[in-house]
Design a protein around this motif. Structure first.
Motif, PDB file in Angstrom:
ATOM      1  N   ILE A  38       0.834  -1.199   0.000  1.00  0.00           N
ATOM      2  CA  ILE A  38       0.000   0.000   0.000  1.00  0.00           C
ATOM      3  C   ILE A  38       0.868   1.247   0.000  1.00  0.00           C
ATOM      4  CG2 ILE A  38      -1.663   1.328   1.324  1.00  0.00           C
ATOM      5  CD1 ILE A  38      -2.785  -1.250   2.350  1.00  0.00           C
ATOM      6  N   MET A  39       1.834   1.242   0.879  1.00  0.00           N
ATOM      7  CA  MET A  39       2.759   2.369   0.969  1.00  0.00           C
ATOM      8  C   MET A  39       3.394   2.664  -0.375  1.00  0.00           C
ATOM      9  SD  MET A  39       3.588   4.206   3.583  1.00  0.00           S
ATOM     10  CE  MET A  39       5.321   4.424   3.952  1.00  0.00           C
ATOM     11  N   LYS A  40       3.835   1.581  -1.023  1.00  0.00           N
ATOM     12  CA  LYS A  40       4.510   1.723  -2.305  1.00  0.00           C
ATOM     13  C   LYS A  40       3.600   2.424  -3.301  1.00  0.00           C
ATOM     14  CE  LYS A  40       7.773  -1.296  -4.745  1.00  0.00           C
ATOM     15  NZ  LYS A  40       8.066  -2.731  -5.041  1.00  0.00           N
ATOM     16  N   GLY A  41       2.349   1.963  -3.370  1.00  0.00           N
ATOM     17  CA  GLY A  41       1.399   2.573  -4.290  1.00  0.00           C
ATOM     18  C   GLY A  41       1.157   4.034  -3.974  1.00  0.00           C
ATOM     19  N   LEU A  42       0.946   4.290  -2.690  1.00  0.00           N
ATOM     20  CA  LEU A  42       0.656   5.645  -2.248  1.00  0.00           C
ATOM     21  C   LEU A  42       1.811   6.581  -2.564  1.00  0.00           C
ATOM     22  CD1 LEU A  42      -2.050   5.569  -1.116  1.00  0.00           C
ATOM     23  CD2 LEU A  42      -1.154   5.665   1.203  1.00  0.00           C
ATOM     24  N   LEU A  43       2.985   6.141  -2.231  1.00  0.00           N
ATOM     25  CA  LEU A  43       4.165   6.962  -2.458  1.00  0.00           C
ATOM     26  C   LEU A  43       4.406   7.163  -3.945  1.00  0.00           C
ATOM     27  CD1 LEU A  43       6.607   5.565   0.243  1.00  0.00           C
ATOM     28  CD2 LEU A  43       5.459   7.770   0.209  1.00  0.00           C
ATOM     29  N   GLY A  44       4.135   6.105  -4.703  1.00  0.00           N
ATOM     30  CA  GLY A  44       4.307   6.211  -6.147  1.00  0.00           C
ATOM     31  C   GLY A  44       3.403   7.289  -6.731  1.00  0.00           C
ATOM     32  N   ARG A  45       2.134   7.255  -6.313  1.00  0.00           N
ATOM     33  CA  ARG A  45       1.189   8.258  -6.798  1.00  0.00           C
ATOM     34  C   ARG A  45       1.637   9.656  -6.411  1.00  0.00           C
ATOM     35  NH1 ARG A  45      -4.204   6.037  -4.512  1.00  0.00           N
ATOM     36  NH2 ARG A  45      -3.107   4.071  -4.220  1.00  0.00           N
ATOM     37  N   LEU A  46       2.074   9.765  -5.174  1.00  0.00           N
ATOM     38  CA  LEU A  46       2.525  11.054  -4.668  1.00  0.00           C
ATOM     39  C   LEU A  46       3.715  11.546  -5.482  1.00  0.00           C
ATOM     40  CD1 LEU A  46       1.091  12.400  -2.513  1.00  0.00           C
ATOM     41  CD2 LEU A  46       2.462  11.236  -0.805  1.00  0.00           C
ATOM     42  N   ASP A  47       4.575  10.608  -5.807  1.00  0.00           N
ATOM     43  CA  ASP A  47       5.769  10.938  -6.559  1.00  0.00           C
ATOM     44  C   ASP A  47       5.415  11.460  -7.949  1.00  0.00           C
ATOM     45  OD1 ASP A  47       8.638  10.648  -5.899  1.00  0.00           O
ATOM     46  OD2 ASP A  47       8.672   9.707  -7.886  1.00  0.00           O
ATOM     47  N   GLY A  48       4.438  10.799  -8.572  1.00  0.00           N
ATOM     48  CA  GLY A  48       3.998  11.246  -9.886  1.00  0.00           C
ATOM     49  C   GLY A  48       3.430  12.645  -9.838  1.00  0.00           C
ATOM     50  N   GLU A  49       2.618  12.853  -8.816  1.00  0.00           N
ATOM     51  CA  GLU A  49       2.007  14.158  -8.629  1.00  0.00           C
ATOM     52  C   GLU A  49       3.086  15.227  -8.490  1.00  0.00           C
ATOM     53  OE1 GLU A  49      -1.475  15.881  -5.667  1.00  0.00           O
ATOM     54  OE2 GLU A  49      -1.020  13.742  -5.763  1.00  0.00           O
ATOM     55  N   MET A  50       4.131  14.854  -7.782  1.00  0.00           N
ATOM     56  CA  MET A  50       5.216  15.800  -7.544  1.00  0.00           C
ATOM     57  C   MET A  50       5.945  16.144  -8.833  1.00  0.00           C
ATOM     58  SD  MET A  50       8.151  15.476  -4.762  1.00  0.00           S
ATOM     59  CE  MET A  50       8.628  13.965  -5.577  1.00  0.00           C
ATOM     60  N   ALA A  51       6.216  15.131  -9.617  1.00  0.00           N
ATOM     61  CA  ALA A  51       6.910  15.362 -10.883  1.00  0.00           C
ATOM     62  C   ALA A  51       6.109  16.317 -11.755  1.00  0.00           C
ATOM     63  CB  ALA A  51       7.118  14.029 -11.606  1.00  0.00           C
ATOM     64  N   GLU A  52       4.792  16.068 -11.802  1.00  0.00           N
ATOM     65  CA  GLU A  52       3.888  16.917 -12.561  1.00  0.00           C
ATOM     66  C   GLU A  52       3.986  18.361 -12.088  1.00  0.00           C
ATOM     67  OE1 GLU A  52      -0.773  16.522 -13.183  1.00  0.00           O
ATOM     68  OE2 GLU A  52       0.205  14.569 -13.021  1.00  0.00           O
ATOM     69  N   LEU A  53       3.937  18.486 -10.787  1.00  0.00           N
ATOM     70  CA  LEU A  53       3.970  19.801 -10.160  1.00  0.00           C
ATOM     71  C   LEU A  53       5.257  20.538 -10.511  1.00  0.00           C
ATOM     72  CD1 LEU A  53       1.540  20.397  -8.557  1.00  0.00           C
ATOM     73  CD2 LEU A  53       2.833  20.120  -6.466  1.00  0.00           C
ATOM     74  N   ALA A  54       6.362  19.796 -10.478  1.00  0.00           N
ATOM     75  CA  ALA A  54       7.666  20.407 -10.730  1.00  0.00           C
ATOM     76  C   ALA A  54       7.725  20.973 -12.146  1.00  0.00           C
ATOM     77  CB  ALA A  54       8.773  19.370 -10.534  1.00  0.00           C
ATOM     78  N   ALA A  55       6.990  20.323 -13.053  1.00  0.00           N
ATOM     79  CA  ALA A  55       6.995  20.787 -14.437  1.00  0.00           C
ATOM     80  C   ALA A  55       6.037  21.949 -14.645  1.00  0.00           C
ATOM     81  CB  ALA A  55       6.623  19.621 -15.359  1.00  0.00           C
TER      82      ALA A  55
END
Lengths: 212, 212
Positions: free
Chosen positions: B85-102
């Motif tokens: 679960i953690m992995k999935g959650l963190l993965g989603r968060l990570d994607g969101e972050m990458a998007e945000l950075a762009a």
DNA sequence: CACTAAGATGAGTGGAAACTCATCTTTATA
DNA sequence: TATAAAGATGAGTTTCCACTCATCTTAGTG
């Protein structure tokens, strides 16, 4: 200041009962019983500080050097034991706060208190763990309210003194405080990090004209 | 954005194995097994989000509509389930972050991300609970590091843009973030309180010349 | 010193939750 | 459709922990 109050108990007795015919009243407590109660409280505080509230009652008993039955004789429930610790901890904190309110410059008292409380939290998982994990709707609620009111006073003083922004409410301060207390018991939190983190929060709380 | 990634598993398979002679390699996973695995993950996320990581595996099984043995077939340990679960959650968060950075203006990206993460935490006890209660020295450590690095990038950008003070280090930001995420799942935290609390922290982070 | 009630003891009880396994069911293939 | 292997099932096992109680010990009193 660091001595525990010997007259504190969970039976809620106030003073001695010289009169008889007092069904269910508080008995004077035998000498060894008194000693054991204190040992148990001290041991429990140490154990729960180290391992959090999920530590077993047996470990507390072992550390106190008594049998497990003795622990349950003094505190009929694990919750009751936890509550007793909380009560003591909050009481001490409350005293410290009152002192601070009298001594310190009114503008800085809030900052000093928050700093001390976070320092404590780093050592004592109990407060934090209890506030977080167990339901807060305990009998301890009154102690918590006392603490809350005290912080409210410190906040109001600081705002009067002009060191804290006027639009900051008590809720946010409590929220920040509990949050940082939580964080403080994570691995990797040392004195430096704690200080730096608090510095950021304090900078956020400070009124524009009172910033260094 | 809210759909779970179907190809994520804890066996770490990447793509299909058309070749045989792959001892211990990942088998293709039968259709019903695949469906059950997803159901279990979804149920676990919901249950743990509500009741925290101490919720029982049986409740997860019940919610997923499978027997308890099935849960343990897919995730041999409760820890493993939590990790997935953690992995999935963190993965989603990570994607969101990458998007945000762009997308976002570099100065505000950090603030936006922190806000979103705290919002999530209010709903999902899992992330927070895991980070706090269970040891963080899991296999998830790599995911956590990824997230950490990402936040570091956002911080650096904000500092370059001049919106965040130069003397703020990543450690403090993480500390603040985890602390507030912890606090966010307490009773009494609503949207307003969250916003106000974050406002204080952001004010503390902002560079003097960039303050409103 | 004798006596009694308060207190201490620790093996035992009950229950909850993680994890197992022999047995039955379903999918995919020939 | 027949078959074999993957998968699902859920009662049972194990472990751990809060809490109890019959029995022994000790402090306090006359």
């Amino acid at each position: 200041m660091t001595t525990t109050n010997p007259s504190s108990g969970d039976t809620g007795d106030t003073g001695e009962t010289g009169k008889k015919g007092d069904p269910g009243g508080a008995r004077p407590l035998r000498a060894d019983a008194q000693r054991n109660r204190e040992r148990i409280l001290a041991a429990a505080e140490a154990v729960f500080a180290e391992k959090g509230p999920s530590a077993s009652t047996e470990e507390v008993a072992a550390r106190a050097g008594v049998a497990i039955g003795t622990v349950f004789k003094h505190f009929p429930t694990k919750q009751a034991l936890l509550q007793a610790i909380m009560k003591g901890l909050l009481g001490r904190l409350d005293g410290e706060m009152a002192e601070l309110a009298a001594d310190e410059a009114p503008g800085e008292a809030l900052f000093t208190f928050v700093t001390r409380m976070v320092e404590q939290a780093a050592r004592k998982r109990t407060v934090v763990g209890l506030l977080a994990e167990t339901g807060v709707d305990l009998q301890v609620a009154s102690s918590v309210r006392m603490l809350r009111d005290g912080i409210g006073t410190l906040l109001a003083r600081s705002q009067e003194a002009g060191t804290v922004r006027d639009d900051v409410r008590l809720d946010e301060v409590i929220a920040l405080l509990t949050g940082i207390c939580q964080g403080a018991l994570h691995a990797g939190w040392d004195d430096d990090l704690r200080q730096r983190t608090l510095a950021i929060v304090f900078a956020g709380l400070r009124a524009p004209e009172a910033r260094r």
